[in-house]
Every structure is written in C-alpha cells, then in structure tokens.
Design an enzyme around this catalytic site. Structure first.
Site, short mmCIF file in Angstrom:
data_model
loop_
_atom_site.label_atom_id
_atom_site.label_comp_id
_atom_site.label_asym_id
_atom_site.label_seq_id
_atom_site.Cartn_x
_atom_site.Cartn_y
_atom_site.Cartn_z
N SER A 88 43.05 19.69 9.64
CA SER A 88 44.31 20.25 9.56
C SER A 88 43.48 21.09 8.18
CB SER A 88 45.17 20.68 9.97
OG SER A 88 45.73 21.05 11.30
N GLU B 251 51.98 22.97 8.87
CA GLU B 251 50.26 23.49 9.72
C GLU B 251 49.98 25.44 8.57
OE1 GLU B 251 46.83 23.93 9.84
OE2 GLU B 251 47.59 22.56 12.15
N ASP C 173 47.28 26.01 5.76
CA ASP C 173 46.57 26.78 6.74
C ASP C 173 46.22 28.10 5.53
OD1 ASP C 173 45.72 25.46 8.26
OD2 ASP C 173 46.58 26.70 9.73
#
Length: 638
Positions: free
Chosen positions: A553, A301, A305
């Site tokens: 995400s 994650e 990002d």
C-alpha cells in the site's frame, strides 16, 4: 492478443465448444463436459419461471486488444505513444450492426415481442425476459437447478444450441453452461467484491504502532521512512512545471477516508508546501469523507496514500482523489471503472450485482442518485492500494475487468496496483486447496488480482537493509519486516509477450524448487509483480499521531508519484503521457534503469516463497525506480 484464461488444476472451468456437421441448421454453441466440483444436480427448473436471458454479442476485434495496446506501448513501435480516444475504442470493439439485427430478428421470429427485447447502450448485449419453457425451445436445451455443497443454488444447462446463421454473432449466453456463481469461500465473509473498503478486507497496510521519538530523517531511513528518504533512494529531485496539463489519481473506497487534520499534521512536519491543501475530490456513487468511524482500519490507507502521493508530486501538482461508494453499499473496482469509462457499464453484460454495488441505493443512508457511468475523466496515472485474491473472483469476472484495464492503457492511462502483503499466500495468509477454496492451512500459492492482469503494473515492496544508508550502492532488499512482497504466477491469465524473455530467464536460471501441485509452474502464466518500491517503516499521521506503517500500500502511491513526474517532464516538452508502461520497462531499451533487488524472499503457504535474484523475479519484479535514468530515457521516446 487479449489476455486468455489458463486451465489449471481445478481453478478454471471446463468448457468446450463443439460444432455439429455444417449441414445441420443448428449448432451446439457451448457444452459442459462435467458438473464443477462441489455442485450437484438438484432438479429440473420450473418451466413457468422467468429467466433474464442475456446474449453477449461478439465484440469486434476484442481478441486483438493486447496487440493494439502493445503497438502503442513498446518503445520500438512506430506507433509508440499514439493513444486512442474513448470514441475510437468504442468504435473498434463495438459489435457490428449486422450482429445486433441478426439476433434481434431471430428472437422476434421465435415469438419474443419487440418490446421485451432490450439492447444495452453500447449495443454489446441483448436481454430478453423469457420463461424457462421459451428459453428451452429457443435454444434446444434443458435448464436445471444445481446446488453447491454450501447450499447456494445456481441455474444452468448442460449445453445449448444456436442456429447456424446466429452462432457467429453471439459470444455466449447467460444463464447457460457457465458456473461463474460466486461462492462464499471464507467463514464470515460474504465474498462481495464491493467489500473492498471494509476493514480487514483485501490488501491493507499494517502498523506496529506509534512513533515514540523525533525522527531526524535522512540519518534514520533504515528505521523510519519519510519523504526525504524516498527522494534520496530513487533520485526524485524534481519540481513539476506542466501541472495544468498533468494529473495523478488515487482511489479510495468508503468507509475508508482520510482525515484533513492528519494531512495538515503530516504537512507541518514533512511537507510544508502542502499546508492548507487538500486533494481534489471526485465522489463516485455517493463516496464521501465519512468521520463516523475512525481508527487505523478506516483512516490508515487513505492517510498513507495521500500524504506520500501528494508530497512526492509537490504542492504544485493537484492530486485527484476518487472516493467510491456510499456507506451502505460501498463500491468495487468495477463501480469505479464504470465512472471513468461509460462503455464499461454494459461491456460483456455489465456489472455483476452479486459482486458489485448497485445504484441508486434506496437503503436508509444510501446514495439515491444515479449510478456514475462515464462521469469522470481518468487521470494519466491512477494508483490503487487495494486488491483481492485472484481466487476470490470468477475467471469471467476477472477477465472482463482485465480487458477494461487494456482499454484504459489504449487511452494513455498508467494503472498501478499493490501486489499484496502476504508473499505467495493470499490476503490474511490464506492459501489455495485443490478444490479451489482458500483456507489458512491451504498449501497452494494464492496470487492476487488485479496485479495478475497483464494490462496493469503490479507493485511489490522493498525495505531498507538493517543498518544501511540511503547512499549505499544497494541499500534495499525485499520487504521481510511485518509484511512480505506479494508475487508469483497467475492461475487465470497467460503470460504477456512483453515479459516472456525476463520470466523465462528467471525460470531457467533460478528454477523454484516446489512441486507443480503448489504453484503454476507451466512457464506460460502472467508473472508478477512488475516493479517494487519501499514498503516498510513509513511515518504516517493517523488519527492525530504518527505511526509506523508497512505494505505494498506504500509502494503503489510512491511509484505513481514518480511516473506522474515523468509525465510532467514529457508534457512540458510537448509529448504525451507514458500510458501503459509494461512493454516499455521490460524492453531491452530500458534494461538496467531500475535498481535491481537481489536479496530476500516472499514466504507463504508454509514455504520460503520465491527468491529475489539478479534480473526480474516474482518478489520485487524488475526492481525499484531510478528516477533520473527513467526520466532521461523516457524523454528520448516520441
């Protein structure tokens, strides 16, 4: 108006405020009609036991917070863009001195010594430790112990009274008639909101494994998404010029952490202006880049990002990484919000330590420093790729947090959250049952949170159509590969005025063919997502190799980067940030400025879910960003 809770099926609490005749010196302040499902009365509470009685003072003007936010966020409003300062927000919503004095005096008159009475820093809450006997006498009530079928106990009463001159100053009292006790609803999950950074909890990206061939980029965007694909899809050809005035924040939760070596590996291949650069990290409640645990669950994650968020705003624009929580306690969204707004630490009673982490943490390896409260300046755009199911949280907990997002919007902050990766189902494909629990074989649609809060922008996911080119007229559809775009209708929050026309059109033109027992078909609830962006086949450097990654995400940080660049252009000509964007993007002035997605569905709960259609839909919202069109239009606004 402020987001309101919707009474739906058995998911909401049945509370009723009943007033006795005006001549009576006391009024019934709150009364419960029945014991909530799954609970039973066990015994009278011990009269010598101590209760931490908490009186929530009436927040002035809080019922109008949505109106205030709409006034500065709608492009036709004469007050558009006139954001508030933190001080103005605190003064607008703080309880009056009259309320504070009235409740304090009443407590003292009834035998509570002044030194026992504690007032929160924002004067929104009064606490007094009282014995059950004192509390019962004070409020003309009886406290009982209730037991849930899971074995959890809870202290509550059937009703309580307040004097006629005190009742107007008090919102509610805890403990009292409320059953906002959080229950463990999933086997092996303790249900704490602060577990959001743990592997397998909440919205998480998925991977199909390593990329085994060299990606030649633009010609292969239907198989591999890289930064050049996103720039082509959304027209993001822009070099920032007001970087010193602008800010973009990305939130991560320990133990999840990015690896510097992964960021360097990605930069060498896809973003050379990032070579040698890292995000500016702000530690919240002991957050840090742990390296003890590695793997996709820990690094996927944050690597995703930051690699895409930083690349799309270019190496010229500094990105702020908010790393929240230590390795022992972790952190919840509330812990993060405490740090960026000091008034939130005590708003409506403060954090719920059955849900949120408490600092200092004196456990071995814990963060022993003070809780971060108002220590961090919020960025103009904040993207979060984590999320819960709405039903994971109590209505009171969710509404309290939602009001904070409205306050951030008043300050000019754009808040983005992923809408979820399991279509109309909740995380891990769990769905709701009539009794409010979530199971793998549930049949009721299970919306996400915070995406259902009317004061955040919820971001769904699209994908390239098979064999499509980025240069096609309509190259994308709803994501139906590995993940499904989260979307649907809230069970907690009412529909905001800004989306009423768009959602009404959808419900009347494309009415979903599901029984009302499966979803909130009232036509009066908050619908989500608001927008979408590509969420499939991202090439991401994770633990030293490139992997294919999927999820909303991906969609949220990409959207955040696009809005950050729009802010740059506005700041460069002396205008302010775009702030809360929902009233603007749903307005007639912005019609057609998103790329409408009309193909695909978001399956879940044994159904095909909803359909992507012409106009807004509960799969991809208004569509994907068209940067040139949005930029041109936003530059015309004050």
């Amino acid at each position: 108006m402020r987001a309101s809770l919707i009474t739906l099926v058995t998911l909401s609490l049945a509370l009723l405020s009943v007033a006795e005749p005006l001549l009576s010196p006391i009024n019934v302040h709150e009364k419960r009609n029945s014991i909530p499902r799954g609970w039973s009365l066990t015994r009278r509470h011990d009269t010598a036991s101590v209760l931490p009685l908490r009186f929530a003072l009436k927040q002035r003007n809080i019922e109008d917070i949505g109106t205030y936010l709409y006034d500065i966020s709608h492009p036709k409003s004469p007050n558009y863009g006139q954001h508030w300062t933190a001080g103005e927000i605190s003064r607008k919503f703080a309880p009056s001195d009259e309320s504070l004095s009235a409740v304090q005096d009443w407590l003292i008159e009834n035998g509570m010594e002044r030194e026992r009475i504690k007032v929160s820093p924002t004067k929104g809450w009064i606490q007094v430790d009282a014995t059950v006997e004192e509390a019962e006498r004070l409020m003309n009530t009886e406290y009982n112990v209730y037991t849930h079928q899971t074995g959890q106990e809870h202290v509550a009463c059937e009703a309580y009274h307040l004097p006629e001159h005190i009742s107007p100053h008090v919102d509610f009292v805890l403990p009292s008639v409320h059953f906002d006790a959080k229950l463990t609803r999933r086997s092996g999950d303790d249900g704490r909101a602060s577990n959001i950074g743990q592997p397998g909890v909440g919205i998480k990206p998925k991977t199909t494994g390593a990329v085994t061939e060299t990606v030649s980029e633009i010609e292969q965007c239907n198989e591999y998404i890289t930064p050049v694909c996103l720039r082509a899809l959304y027209g993001l050809e822009y070099e920032p010029v007001a970087t010193e005035k602008n800010s973009y924040g990305i939130v991560e939760y320990t133990p999840e952490a990015y690896l510097k070596s992964d960021l360097e590996m990605f930069a060498m291949n896809y973003s050379q202006d990032l070579l040698g650069k890292e995000p500016y990290q702000i530690s919240i409640d002991g957050g840090y880049q742990q390296m003890e645990y590695q793997g996709f669950d820990y690094n996927g994650e944050p690597d995703l990002d930051l690699q895409y968020g930083m690349t799309l705003v270019t190496g010229k624009q500094q990105v702020t990484l908010y790393q929240a929580g230590d390795m022992v306690e972790g952190a919840s969204f509330n812990n993060f919000l405490d740090a960026i707004d000091g008034t939130y630490c005590t708003f409506e009673g403060g954090d719920d330590y059955t849900q949120d982490s408490k600092y200092p943490d004196y456990s071995p390896g814990g963060y022993a420093g003070p809780e971060d409260c108002g220590t961090v300046k919020p960025a103009y755009v904040i993207s979060t790729s984590y999320g819960y199911d709405e039903a994971d949280l109590t209505p009171f907990y969710a509404e309290r947090q939602c009001a904070e997002y409205a306050k951030l919007g008043l300050m000019g902050v754009t808040i983005l959250y992923s809408s979820g990766d399991d279509g109309v189902a909740g995380n891990d494909d769990y769905c709701l049952n009539p009794n409010g629990t979530q199971t793998a074989d549930g049949t009721m649609f299970d919306p996400s949170f915070p995406g259902t809060c009317p004061y955040v922008t919820s971001v769904g996911a699209t994908m390239m159509k098979p064999n499509a080119s980025v240069y096609d007229a309509q190259p994308e559809m709803a994501c139906m590969e590995v993940i499904y775009s989260g979307g649907g209708f809230s069970n907690y929050f009412a529909m905001p005025e800004y989306q009423k026309e768009a959602v009404d059109y959808y419900l009347q033109t494309y009415p979903p063919d599901y029984p009302a027992t499966m979803w909130n078909s009232t036509g009066m609830s908050r619908a989500f997502p608001d927008i979408a962006a590509n969420g499939a086949n991202y090439v991401v450097a994770v633990d030293g190799e490139f992997e294919l990654v999927y999820g909303t995400s991906c969609s949220s940080p990409v959207s955040g980067a696009i809005f950050t660049m729009i802010n740059d252009a506005r700041l460069a000509v002396g205008k302010g940030p775009i702030g809360f964007i929902n009233p603007t993007i749903y307005s007639a002035e912005f019609a057609g400025l998103f790329n409408d997605i009309t193909e695909g569905t978001n399956p879940g709960c044994g159904t095909d879910g909803f359909n992507a259609t012409i106009g807004w839909d509960p799969v991809t919202g208004l569509g994907t960003p068209n940067f040139p069109k949005l930029l041109a239009k936003w530059l015309t606004l004050p």
